[in-house]
Design a protein around this motif. Sequence first.
Motif, PDB file in Angstrom:
ATOM      1  N   GLU A   1      58.520  81.967  21.154  1.00  0.00           N
ATOM      2  CA  GLU A   1      58.586  82.811  20.012  1.00  0.00           C
ATOM      3  C   GLU A   1      57.823  81.963  18.834  1.00  0.00           C
ATOM      4  O   GLU A   1      57.273  82.718  17.936  1.00  0.00           O
ATOM      5  N   THR A   2      58.264  80.889  18.705  1.00  0.00           N
ATOM      6  CA  THR A   2      57.824  79.916  17.352  1.00  0.00           C
ATOM      7  C   THR A   2      56.654  79.034  17.492  1.00  0.00           C
ATOM      8  O   THR A   2      55.826  79.199  16.728  1.00  0.00           O
ATOM      9  N   TRP A   3      56.619  78.548  18.567  1.00  0.00           N
ATOM     10  CA  TRP A   3      55.510  77.447  18.905  1.00  0.00           C
ATOM     11  C   TRP A   3      54.080  78.214  19.055  1.00  0.00           C
ATOM     12  O   TRP A   3      53.226  77.598  18.984  1.00  0.00           O
ATOM     13  N   THR A   4      54.212  79.354  19.683  1.00  0.00           N
ATOM     14  CA  THR A   4      52.855  79.892  19.855  1.00  0.00           C
ATOM     15  C   THR A   4      52.273  80.425  18.701  1.00  0.00           C
ATOM     16  O   THR A   4      51.236  80.877  18.517  1.00  0.00           O
ATOM     17  N   GLU A   5      53.027  80.066  17.500  1.00  0.00           N
ATOM     18  CA  GLU A   5      52.433  80.436  16.103  1.00  0.00           C
ATOM     19  C   GLU A   5      51.709  79.460  15.820  1.00  0.00           C
ATOM     20  O   GLU A   5      50.681  79.574  14.852  1.00  0.00           O
ATOM     21  N   LEU A   6      51.540  78.243  16.520  1.00  0.00           N
ATOM     22  CA  LEU A   6      50.628  77.247  16.268  1.00  0.00           C
ATOM     23  C   LEU A   6      49.285  77.625  16.823  1.00  0.00           C
ATOM     24  O   LEU A   6      49.472  77.789  18.146  1.00  0.00           O
ATOM     25  N   SER A   7      48.183  77.107  16.326  1.00  0.00           N
ATOM     26  CA  SER A   7      47.014  77.157  17.028  1.00  0.00           C
ATOM     27  C   SER A   7      46.946  76.284  18.189  1.00  0.00           C
ATOM     28  O   SER A   7      47.415  74.879  18.044  1.00  0.00           O
ATOM     29  N   GLY A   8      46.634  76.592  19.330  1.00  0.00           N
ATOM     30  CA  GLY A   8      46.579  75.792  20.560  1.00  0.00           C
ATOM     31  C   GLY A   8      47.557  75.971  21.449  1.00  0.00           C
ATOM     32  O   GLY A   8      47.504  75.415  22.725  1.00  0.00           O
ATOM     33  N   ILE A   9      48.607  76.528  21.347  1.00  0.00           N
ATOM     34  CA  ILE A   9      49.825  76.791  22.191  1.00  0.00           C
ATOM     35  C   ILE A   9      49.966  78.464  22.431  1.00  0.00           C
ATOM     36  O   ILE A   9      50.166  79.302  21.313  1.00  0.00           O
ATOM     37  N   GLU A  10      49.774  78.731  23.478  1.00  0.00           N
ATOM     38  CA  GLU A  10      49.924  80.030  23.647  1.00  0.00           C
ATOM     39  C   GLU A  10      50.807  80.630  24.636  1.00  0.00           C
ATOM     40  O   GLU A  10      50.947  81.943  24.899  1.00  0.00           O
ATOM     41  N   GLY A  11      51.888  79.680  25.198  1.00  0.00           N
ATOM     42  CA  GLY A  11      53.042  80.432  25.915  1.00  0.00           C
ATOM     43  C   GLY A  11      53.636  79.215  26.437  1.00  0.00           C
ATOM     44  O   GLY A  11      53.752  78.160  26.337  1.00  0.00           O
ATOM     45  N   ILE A  12      54.399  79.696  27.787  1.00  0.00           N
ATOM     46  CA  ILE A  12      55.060  78.763  28.595  1.00  0.00           C
ATOM     47  C   ILE A  12      54.560  78.881  29.950  1.00  0.00           C
ATOM     48  O   ILE A  12      54.198  79.967  30.473  1.00  0.00           O
ATOM     49  N   VAL A  13      54.733  77.762  30.681  1.00  0.00           N
ATOM     50  CA  VAL A  13      54.665  77.879  32.316  1.00  0.00           C
ATOM     51  C   VAL A  13      55.860  77.435  32.860  1.00  0.00           C
ATOM     52  O   VAL A  13      56.684  76.666  32.513  1.00  0.00           O
ATOM     53  N   VAL A  14      56.291  78.315  33.819  1.00  0.00           N
ATOM     54  CA  VAL A  14      57.581  77.988  34.728  1.00  0.00           C
ATOM     55  C   VAL A  14      57.279  77.688  36.131  1.00  0.00           C
ATOM     56  O   VAL A  14      56.445  78.194  36.616  1.00  0.00           O
ATOM     57  N   LYS A  15      58.018  76.531  36.205  1.00  0.00           N
ATOM     58  CA  LYS A  15      57.809  75.861  37.572  1.00  0.00           C
ATOM     59  C   LYS A  15      59.285  75.735  38.219  1.00  0.00           C
ATOM     60  O   LYS A  15      60.237  75.480  37.686  1.00  0.00           O
ATOM     61  N   ALA A  16      59.438  75.714  39.537  1.00  0.00           N
ATOM     62  CA  ALA A  16      60.515  75.538  40.409  1.00  0.00           C
ATOM     63  C   ALA A  16      60.673  73.889  40.579  1.00  0.00           C
ATOM     64  O   ALA A  16      59.742  73.450  40.796  1.00  0.00           O
ATOM     65  N   LEU A  17      61.862  73.618  40.198  1.00  0.00           N
ATOM     66  CA  LEU A  17      62.279  71.837  40.374  1.00  0.00           C
ATOM     67  C   LEU A  17      61.959  71.322  41.636  1.00  0.00           C
ATOM     68  O   LEU A  17      61.658  70.095  41.640  1.00  0.00           O
ATOM     69  N   ASN A  18      62.296  72.320  42.721  1.00  0.00           N
ATOM     70  CA  ASN A  18      61.916  71.781  43.878  1.00  0.00           C
ATOM     71  C   ASN A  18      60.790  71.863  44.612  1.00  0.00           C
ATOM     72  O   ASN A  18      60.730  71.655  45.902  1.00  0.00           O
ATOM     73  N   GLN A  19      59.746  72.245  44.024  1.00  0.00           N
ATOM     74  CA  GLN A  19      58.632  72.794  44.418  1.00  0.00           C
ATOM     75  C   GLN A  19      57.554  71.541  44.573  1.00  0.00           C
ATOM     76  O   GLN A  19      57.283  70.696  43.686  1.00  0.00           O
ATOM     77  N   PRO A  20      56.959  71.535  45.845  1.00  0.00           N
ATOM     78  CA  PRO A  20      55.881  70.593  45.928  1.00  0.00           C
ATOM     79  C   PRO A  20      54.627  71.074  45.312  1.00  0.00           C
ATOM     80  O   PRO A  20      54.332  72.027  44.689  1.00  0.00           O
ATOM     81  N   TYR A  21      53.555  70.182  45.311  1.00  0.00           N
ATOM     82  CA  TYR A  21      52.413  70.490  44.550  1.00  0.00           C
ATOM     83  C   TYR A  21      51.317  70.929  45.782  1.00  0.00           C
ATOM     84  O   TYR A  21      51.167  70.387  46.456  1.00  0.00           O
ATOM     85  N   HIS A  22      50.858  72.467  45.762  1.00  0.00           N
ATOM     86  CA  HIS A  22      50.072  73.127  46.492  1.00  0.00           C
ATOM     87  C   HIS A  22      48.785  73.365  45.908  1.00  0.00           C
ATOM     88  O   HIS A  22      48.641  74.306  45.065  1.00  0.00           O
ATOM     89  N   PRO A  23      47.676  72.479  46.187  1.00  0.00           N
ATOM     90  CA  PRO A  23      46.409  72.626  45.550  1.00  0.00           C
ATOM     91  C   PRO A  23      45.722  74.019  45.876  1.00  0.00           C
ATOM     92  O   PRO A  23      45.951  74.703  46.964  1.00  0.00           O
ATOM     93  N   GLY A  24      45.351  74.627  44.726  1.00  0.00           N
ATOM     94  CA  GLY A  24      44.691  76.136  44.810  1.00  0.00           C
ATOM     95  C   GLY A  24      45.754  77.184  45.273  1.00  0.00           C
ATOM     96  O   GLY A  24      45.182  78.453  45.040  1.00  0.00           O
ATOM     97  N   HIS A  25      46.902  76.787  45.094  1.00  0.00           N
ATOM     98  CA  HIS A  25      48.261  77.891  45.308  1.00  0.00           C
ATOM     99  C   HIS A  25      48.811  78.287  43.875  1.00  0.00           C
ATOM    100  O   HIS A  25      48.904  77.574  43.230  1.00  0.00           O
ATOM    101  N   ARG A  26      48.645  79.720  43.813  1.00  0.00           N
ATOM    102  CA  ARG A  26      49.178  80.256  42.579  1.00  0.00           C
ATOM    103  C   ARG A  26      50.997  80.336  42.683  1.00  0.00           C
ATOM    104  O   ARG A  26      51.314  81.219  42.968  1.00  0.00           O
ATOM    105  N   GLY A  27      51.488  79.075  42.579  1.00  0.00           N
ATOM    106  CA  GLY A  27      52.800  79.002  42.987  1.00  0.00           C
ATOM    107  C   GLY A  27      53.764  78.911  41.651  1.00  0.00           C
ATOM    108  O   GLY A  27      54.908  78.855  41.574  1.00  0.00           O
ATOM    109  N   TRP A  28      53.101  78.938  40.611  1.00  0.00           N
ATOM    110  CA  TRP A  28      53.609  78.813  39.120  1.00  0.00           C
ATOM    111  C   TRP A  28      53.528  80.088  38.318  1.00  0.00           C
ATOM    112  O   TRP A  28      52.995  81.042  39.099  1.00  0.00           O
ATOM    113  N   TYR A  29      54.372  80.199  37.254  1.00  0.00           N
ATOM    114  CA  TYR A  29      54.194  81.375  36.585  1.00  0.00           C
ATOM    115  C   TYR A  29      53.881  81.148  35.050  1.00  0.00           C
ATOM    116  O   TYR A  29      54.309  80.083  34.480  1.00  0.00           O
ATOM    117  N   LYS A  30      53.094  82.011  34.442  1.00  0.00           N
ATOM    118  CA  LYS A  30      52.933  81.703  33.131  1.00  0.00           C
ATOM    119  C   LYS A  30      52.930  82.949  32.174  1.00  0.00           C
ATOM    120  O   LYS A  30      52.894  84.271  32.563  1.00  0.00           O
TER     121      LYS A  30
END
Length: 335
Positions: free
Chosen positions: A177-206
């Motif tokens: 709500e507030t930080w996105t009023e600043l230039s250069g910050i457009e939102g948040i990314v959501v990640k699961a804490l138990n998630q490994p890194y999968h190259p090329g996979h859309r496993g996060w949320y924005k």
Amino acid sequence: MTLQPPVEPMLAQAVESVPGTASIGELAYEQKFDGYRALLFNSTRAGGGPVVQTRRGLQIQDRFPDLVSAAAQLPDGLVLDGELVVWDAKTRRLSFEGLQRRTAARGRTTRQGLAQSLPAFFVAFDILQQDGIELLRHPYRQRRLRLEALFTDHELSSPWTLCPMTTDLIKAEQWLETWTELSGIEGIVVKALNQPYHPGHRGWYKLRRRDTTEAIIGAITGTPIRPQLLLLGRRDPQGHLRPIGRTGPLRAEASRLVGGNLTEATPEHPWTGMRFVSAWGSRDALKVTLVAPELVAEISADTAVNRGGVYRHPVRFKRLRLDVTAAEVPFYTDA
């Protein structure tokens, strides 16, 4: 090093709300910066040096001599994932246009000059390798702890920046709500804490912050009776209609509503002879039909906006504002 460029980065899919923890476990929330996705490989062995790789696999470290020089702060055998941004010293804000200039710059002298006026920063949000040991199978929780320790143990400073992260949903909503009023910050990314890194996979949320505003319909694709896309504009202070973006595909009901209110353009239409492309950064031309720039559309748009209020991503058509005239639409400005 185990990992060698190019490496496909893990990706995020756009969502309208935070996914439930029941389906993917405990969540972490990171600030989403509006820059270029980049992977940084740091190796000094066998005469190698730092490599900056884009999402599409291109190596662009020669465009960023300031980052290459600052890589001396980093340990050998390291691979970081993050966002590449630049700071405009004149406007004192993050600048996507400045990032484009730096990426397109040719010639050593030009690149060195831009490094002074538009210094680059690497906002790190993941660590894929450390001391030559690949970490992709480690859960995000462990990788984040390693990343934080890296910044602490090596006392990393500009241009290396640790991406803000929280596990507190309330704090993440405040960021949205507030930080996105600043230039250069457009939102948040959501990640699961138990998630490994999968190259090329859309496993996060924005989640991008979206604002509601108005724009003038200056052209369409499809037919005047059943338009498919709306091309939008705003008048500058001198009265000239300037393009600012386009909508995504209209739903059938919205298409019928807009089509029933369109008026044929006159030969004096300000966009006569103008070329429009299918997407930001694309060379594919759209086949458009100009219409009288009189109808006003209410739109929902994210905060990825270039100079003059030009939207880089398609906006969402919400409704026609038949109660608002084109003269009442916000101005296009060069600020």
